[in-house]
Design an enzyme around this catalytic site. Sequence first.
Site, PDB file in Angstrom:
ATOM      1  N   HIS A  61       8.706  -5.208  -1.273  1.00 39.63           N
ATOM      2  CA  HIS A  61       7.825  -6.192  -1.920  1.00 39.63           C
ATOM      3  C   HIS A  61       6.956  -5.551  -3.005  1.00 39.63           C
ATOM      4  CE1 HIS A  61       8.138  -9.116   1.771  1.00 39.63           C
ATOM      5  NE2 HIS A  61       9.202  -9.161   0.989  1.00 39.63           N
ATOM      6  N   ASP A  97       0.851  -1.196   0.000  1.00 39.40           N
ATOM      7  CA  ASP A  97       0.000   0.000   0.000  1.00 39.40           C
ATOM      8  C   ASP A  97       0.889   1.250   0.000  1.00 39.40           C
ATOM      9  OD1 ASP A  97       0.526   1.070   2.738  1.00 39.40           O
ATOM     10  OD2 ASP A  97      -0.472  -0.742   3.433  1.00 39.40           O
TER      11      ASP A  97
HETATM   12  C1  BJW Z   1      -0.196  -5.362  14.513  1.00 33.33           C
HETATM   13  C2  BJW Z   1      -1.443  -4.869  14.450  1.00 33.33           C
HETATM   14  C3  BJW Z   1      -1.556  -3.557  15.010  1.00 33.33           C
HETATM   15  C4  BJW Z   1      -1.645  -6.796  13.566  1.00 33.33           C
HETATM   16  N1  BJW Z   1      -0.442  -2.983  15.528  1.00 33.33           N
HETATM   17  N2  BJW Z   1       0.897  -4.892  15.011  1.00 33.33           N
HETATM   18  C5  BJW Z   1      12.838 -21.501   4.240  1.00 33.33           C
HETATM   19  C6  BJW Z   1      13.545 -20.755   5.158  1.00 33.33           C
HETATM   20  C7  BJW Z   1      13.811 -19.418   4.916  1.00 33.33           C
HETATM   21  C8  BJW Z   1      13.354 -18.801   3.777  1.00 33.33           C
HETATM   22  C9  BJW Z   1      12.640 -19.546   2.869  1.00 33.33           C
HETATM   23  C10 BJW Z   1      12.393 -20.874   3.094  1.00 33.33           C
HETATM   24  N3  BJW Z   1      11.675 -21.345   2.031  1.00 33.33           N
HETATM   25  C11 BJW Z   1      11.458 -20.320   1.172  1.00 33.33           C
HETATM   26  C12 BJW Z   1      12.057 -19.219   1.666  1.00 33.33           C
HETATM   27  C13 BJW Z   1      12.055 -17.873   1.064  1.00 33.33           C
HETATM   28  C14 BJW Z   1      10.690 -17.199   1.126  1.00 33.33           C
HETATM   29  C15 BJW Z   1      10.162 -17.244   2.558  1.00 33.33           C
HETATM   30  O1  BJW Z   1      10.460 -16.413   3.389  1.00 33.33           O
HETATM   31  N4  BJW Z   1       9.307 -18.210   2.845  1.00 33.33           N
HETATM   32  C16 BJW Z   1       8.759 -18.341   4.210  1.00 33.33           C
HETATM   33  C17 BJW Z   1       7.299 -18.687   4.124  1.00 33.33           C
HETATM   34  C18 BJW Z   1       9.596 -19.328   4.971  1.00 33.33           C
HETATM   35  N5  BJW Z   1      10.931 -15.820   0.721  1.00 33.33           N
HETATM   36  C19 BJW Z   1      10.910 -15.462  -0.554  1.00 33.33           C
HETATM   37  O2  BJW Z   1      10.644 -16.234  -1.445  1.00 33.33           O
HETATM   38  C20 BJW Z   1      11.308 -14.031  -0.834  1.00 33.33           C
HETATM   39  N6  BJW Z   1      12.345 -14.020  -1.810  1.00 33.33           N
HETATM   40  C21 BJW Z   1      13.551 -14.534  -1.543  1.00 33.33           C
HETATM   41  O3  BJW Z   1      13.836 -15.058  -0.473  1.00 33.33           O
HETATM   42  O4  BJW Z   1      14.451 -14.385  -2.583  1.00 33.33           O
HETATM   43  C22 BJW Z   1      15.748 -14.955  -2.411  1.00 33.33           C
HETATM   44  C23 BJW Z   1      16.712 -14.103  -1.668  1.00 33.33           C
HETATM   45  C24 BJW Z   1      17.907 -14.649  -1.258  1.00 33.33           C
HETATM   46  C25 BJW Z   1      18.845 -13.894  -0.555  1.00 33.33           C
HETATM   47  C26 BJW Z   1      18.586 -12.559  -0.271  1.00 33.33           C
HETATM   48  C27 BJW Z   1      17.418 -12.021  -0.698  1.00 33.33           C
HETATM   49  C28 BJW Z   1      16.483 -12.799  -1.368  1.00 33.33           C
HETATM   50  C29 BJW Z   1      10.133 -13.240  -1.383  1.00 33.33           C
HETATM   51  C30 BJW Z   1       9.070 -13.035  -0.362  1.00 33.33           C
HETATM   52  C31 BJW Z   1       7.873 -12.309  -0.986  1.00 33.33           C
HETATM   53  C32 BJW Z   1       6.740 -12.119   0.002  1.00 33.33           C
HETATM   54  N7  BJW Z   1       5.605 -11.630  -0.688  1.00 33.33           N
HETATM   55  C33 BJW Z   1       4.395 -11.291   0.071  1.00 33.33           C
HETATM   56  C34 BJW Z   1       3.288 -10.899  -0.928  1.00 33.33           C
HETATM   57  C35 BJW Z   1       3.563  -9.515  -1.506  1.00 33.33           C
HETATM   58  C36 BJW Z   1       2.478  -9.053  -2.398  1.00 33.33           C
HETATM   59  C37 BJW Z   1       1.128  -8.976  -1.722  1.00 33.33           C
HETATM   60  O5  BJW Z   1       0.903  -8.104  -0.866  1.00 33.33           O
HETATM   61  O6  BJW Z   1       0.271  -9.791  -2.054  1.00 33.33           O
HETATM   62  O7  BJW Z   1       4.665 -10.204   0.956  1.00 33.33           O
HETATM   63  S1  BJW Z   1       3.858 -12.583   1.172  1.00 33.33           S
HETATM   64  C38 BJW Z   1       3.321 -11.517   2.453  1.00 33.33           C
HETATM   65  O8  BJW Z   1       4.114 -11.733   3.644  1.00 33.33           O
HETATM   66  C39 BJW Z   1       3.641 -10.095   1.968  1.00 33.33           C
HETATM   67  C40 BJW Z   1       4.165  -9.457   3.204  1.00 33.33           C
HETATM   68  O9  BJW Z   1       4.945  -8.318   2.875  1.00 33.33           O
HETATM   69  C41 BJW Z   1       4.933 -10.562   3.870  1.00 33.33           C
HETATM   70  C42 BJW Z   1       5.151 -10.375   5.345  1.00 33.33           C
HETATM   71  O10 BJW Z   1       3.940 -10.342   6.047  1.00 33.33           O
HETATM   72  P1  BJW Z   1       3.770  -9.346   7.277  1.00 33.33           P
HETATM   73  O11 BJW Z   1       3.795  -7.958   6.810  1.00 33.33           O
HETATM   74  O12 BJW Z   1       4.700  -9.719   8.351  1.00 33.33           O
HETATM   75  O13 BJW Z   1       2.230  -9.654   7.684  1.00 33.33           O
HETATM   76  P2  BJW Z   1       1.651 -10.771   8.685  1.00 33.33           P
HETATM   77  O14 BJW Z   1       0.203 -10.860   8.439  1.00 33.33           O
HETATM   78  O15 BJW Z   1       2.426 -12.023   8.612  1.00 33.33           O
HETATM   79  O16 BJW Z   1       1.940 -10.169  10.145  1.00 33.33           O
HETATM   80  C43 BJW Z   1       1.310  -8.992  10.602  1.00 33.33           C
HETATM   81  C44 BJW Z   1       1.810  -8.716  12.016  1.00 33.33           C
HETATM   82  O17 BJW Z   1       1.242  -7.493  12.447  1.00 33.33           O
HETATM   83  C45 BJW Z   1       1.392  -9.792  13.040  1.00 33.33           C
HETATM   84  O18 BJW Z   1       2.514 -10.173  13.829  1.00 33.33           O
HETATM   85  C46 BJW Z   1       0.338  -9.086  13.910  1.00 33.33           C
HETATM   86  O19 BJW Z   1       0.383  -9.472  15.274  1.00 33.33           O
HETATM   87  C47 BJW Z   1       0.763  -7.643  13.769  1.00 33.33           C
HETATM   88  N8  BJW Z   1      -0.335  -6.695  13.921  1.00 33.33           N
HETATM   89  N9  BJW Z   1      -2.327  -5.705  13.869  1.00 33.33           N
HETATM   90  C48 BJW Z   1       0.741  -3.658  15.522  1.00 33.33           C
HETATM   91  N10 BJW Z   1      -2.712  -2.894  15.027  1.00 33.33           N
END
Ligand code: BJW
Length: 233
Positions: free
Chosen positions: A109, A94
């Site tokens: 992202h 956003d």
């Molecule tokens: C509040 C609140 C309030 C609520 N006040 N707080 C195994 C081990 C390690 C890594 C990997 C693995 N297998 C695969 C991977 C890599 C993979 C990965 O991480 N997978 C995991 C599932 C394990 N990652 C990737 O593939 C990434 N690329 C990559 O690694 O490339 C290689 C590389 C190598 C070396 C260096 C660099 C790169 C790409 C990741 C792309 C993520 N994409 C998304 C979608 C984006 C588009 C869209 O919006 O649709 O991004 S997924 C989604 O998750 C989105 C978010 O940005 C991301 C993170 O989520 P976020 O923001 O943390 O949200 P939530 O819902 O999880 O949490 C919200 C939090 O807020 C909660 O804790 C609440 O408590 C809190 N909260 N209200 C304060 N009022």
Amino acid sequence: MAEIRNIVILTGAGISAESGIDTFRAEGGLWEQHKVEDVATPEGFARDPDLVLRFYDMRREAIQTKRPNPAHDALARLDEHWEGNLLIVTQNVDDLHERAGAKRVLHMHGTHLNAWCTACDAKNPWTGTLADRPPCPACGTNALRPDVVWFGEMPYEMERIYSALRTADLFVSIGTSGAVYPAAGFVRDARSLGARTLELNLERSQGSGWFDESRQGRASELVPEWVDTLLDK
Ligand code: BJW
């Protein structure tokens, strides 16, 4: 706080939750309503582009009706008044940081408000639909996709992020679950490079144990409090 000059702030979906934008992993969140592998991977897009384009059309339309909340406002105030280096690295697609007035923002992202042409690589500002396959304004090809980073794709501007982390005195993580890499690893990177680390989140996250300090509560309360202290108001 006198020794702090360079700050890196990582934000996630939690900072926009109180603006009415769904988080991903909460009960009733986006990943409960949709399978991640269907809507947030290049493979899912290749399998069913209509589903993916509709999913992003819906979210692109929704964010345009939302407003920044006091947490975004506080970070914009910090950005305006902080004389040292500051980088707000957001995982959010956003534009609420920008609409609050923050300038030093990096979207690792991507953003809902760009359409990326996979034919000519143009990043076109976009507010409308992509599901009806409009042509790219730059080259005319019908090859636009949301300019967001899916699983398995490389997040944007990693060199700039690591460069900021290398010189950071303070790393602050706000509203992110610490479930997605590489962002989830920034706290360890920053810490090993000597930065102090602080987490502001509704609840303890997967990464809480890595922070020097973790405060629990709503971003709309914790972030303005923290910014006031930092700006010594
Ligand atoms: C509040 C609140 C309030 C609520 N006040 N707080 C195994 C081990 C390690 C890594 C990997 C693995 N297998 C695969 C991977 C890599 C993979 C990965 O991480 N997978 C995991 C599932 C394990 N990652 C990737 O593939 C990434 N690329 C990559 O690694 O490339 C290689 C590389 C190598 C070396 C260096 C660099 C790169 C790409 C990741 C792309 C993520 N994409 C998304 C979608 C984006 C588009 C869209 O919006 O649709 O991004 S997924 C989604 O998750 C989105 C978010 O940005 C991301 C993170 O989520 P976020 O923001 O943390 O949200 P939530 O819902 O999880 O949490 C919200 C939090 O807020 C909660 O804790 C609440 O408590 C809190 N909260 N209200 C304060 N009022």
